[in-house]
Design a protein around this motif. Structure first.
Motif, short mmCIF file in Angstrom:
data_model
loop_
_atom_site.label_atom_id
_atom_site.label_comp_id
_atom_site.label_asym_id
_atom_site.label_seq_id
_atom_site.Cartn_x
_atom_site.Cartn_y
_atom_site.Cartn_z
N ALA A 38 0.83 -1.21 0.00
CA ALA A 38 0.00 0.00 0.00
C ALA A 38 0.86 1.25 0.00
CB ALA A 38 -0.94 -0.02 1.21
N CYS A 39 1.94 1.23 0.79
CA CYS A 39 2.84 2.39 0.84
C CYS A 39 3.53 2.59 -0.51
CB CYS A 39 3.87 2.21 1.94
SG CYS A 39 3.16 2.25 3.62
N SER A 40 3.91 1.50 -1.17
CA SER A 40 4.58 1.60 -2.46
C SER A 40 3.65 2.17 -3.52
CB SER A 40 5.09 0.22 -2.89
OG SER A 40 6.01 -0.29 -1.94
N VAL A 41 2.40 1.66 -3.55
CA VAL A 41 1.43 2.18 -4.51
C VAL A 41 1.17 3.66 -4.27
CG1 VAL A 41 -0.95 2.02 -5.31
CG2 VAL A 41 0.37 -0.07 -4.91
N SER A 42 1.01 4.03 -3.00
CA SER A 42 0.79 5.45 -2.66
C SER A 42 1.98 6.29 -3.09
CB SER A 42 0.54 5.60 -1.17
OG SER A 42 -0.59 4.86 -0.77
N ALA A 43 3.19 5.75 -2.87
CA ALA A 43 4.38 6.50 -3.25
C ALA A 43 4.45 6.69 -4.76
CB ALA A 43 5.63 5.78 -2.74
N VAL A 45 1.89 6.71 -6.87
CA VAL A 45 0.84 7.67 -7.26
C VAL A 45 1.26 9.10 -6.94
CG1 VAL A 45 -1.53 8.40 -6.83
CG2 VAL A 45 -1.00 5.97 -7.09
N LEU A 46 1.79 9.30 -5.74
CA LEU A 46 2.23 10.64 -5.35
C LEU A 46 3.39 11.12 -6.21
CD1 LEU A 46 2.01 10.39 -1.45
CD2 LEU A 46 0.48 11.63 -3.00
N SER A 47 4.28 10.20 -6.57
CA SER A 47 5.42 10.58 -7.40
C SER A 47 4.96 11.02 -8.78
CB SER A 47 6.40 9.42 -7.52
OG SER A 47 6.92 9.06 -6.25
N TRP A 49 1.98 12.19 -9.55
CA TRP A 49 1.28 13.47 -9.39
C TRP A 49 2.27 14.62 -9.24
CZ3 TRP A 49 1.27 16.91 -5.24
CH2 TRP A 49 0.34 17.97 -5.33
#
Length: 229
Positions: A38-43, A45-47, A49
């Motif tokens: 989950a942290c990797s996917v969020s990272a 996505v944020l990257s 963006w």
């Protein structure tokens, strides 16, 4: 045998699959994996963006820089044009081409040329000012070309009087000659009655002149000052 003893014996439950029996041993690792995923996917996505925002910001900065550079180029071009054309603009404004029409100056110029050249009497009639249609059309910026038609009649001793008048007027003002007609004056060629008698005109000229002005567009809503209809 009693009814209670006739109750069917409870069947033993089926054994659990091996992966459920061993789940307790990997449960912690699985939870850690899910959290890390989950942290990797969020990272990611944020990257993405942040990258998009950075690219958009760079594009805006590039546009602002290009606009600033274009404004600078325009300012330098305007400064060069002002330095080049301002003297000519001042001359044209001084000679009455730019600004409101001034018929008094036209009349005064005719009077002065007549006195200096010692020309015979001159009469004229000026029509109301009208827009001038140019072909091909020219971009005059915030100005428009307007003209006032003058019907001019003068007596001539010879053709040179007319040419001298038009030449002197053109050096002081701006106009176009639409047409000129020269004809022999009535009674021309008759002997002079006395040596002291004034010279009789040999010719007469009728001309149509268009006096031109470049008038600011915003100033056309109000009638020109100092003019006659």
């Amino acid at each position: 045998m009693s009814p209670a003893k006739n109750v069917a014996k409870k069947q033993p439950s089926a054994p659990l699959p091996w992966w459920l029996r061993e789940f307790s041993q990997v449960r912690t690792a699985l939870l850690v994996f899910l959290v890390v995923l989950a942290c990797s996917v969020s990272a990611v996505v944020l990257s993405r963006w942040a990258l998009h925002e950075a690219q958009a910001s760079q594009t805006r900065a590039q546009q602002l820089r290009n606009e600033a550079r274009q404004r600078y180029v325009n300012v330098e071009t305007e400064k060069l044009e002002i330095a080049t054309y301002q003297p000519l603009f001042a001359i044209l404004r001084e000679r009455g081409l730019i600004g409101q029409e001034n018929r008094l100056e036209w009349v005064e110029a005719i009077r002065q040329v007549q006195e200096q050249r010692r020309l015979l009497p001159i009469s004229y009639e000026i029509a109301p000012q009208q827009p001038v249609v140019m072909e091909p059309a020219l971009d005059l910026g915030g100005y428009s070309m307007r003209g006032s038609r003058m019907k001019l009649h003068m007596d001539l001793l010879h053709e040179g009087d007319l040419f001298s008048l038009l030449s002197d007027l053109r050096a002081r003002t701006h106009f176009t000659v639409q047409e000129c007609a020269i004809k022999r004056a009535a009674g021309a060629g008759n002997p002079v009655a006395a040596p002291d008698a004034p010279l009789a005109p040999a010719l007469s000229a009728d001309c149509t002149l268009n006096w031109l002005t470049l008038t600011p567009t915003a100033a056309q809503a109000a009638p020109p000052m100092g003019t006659r209809p």
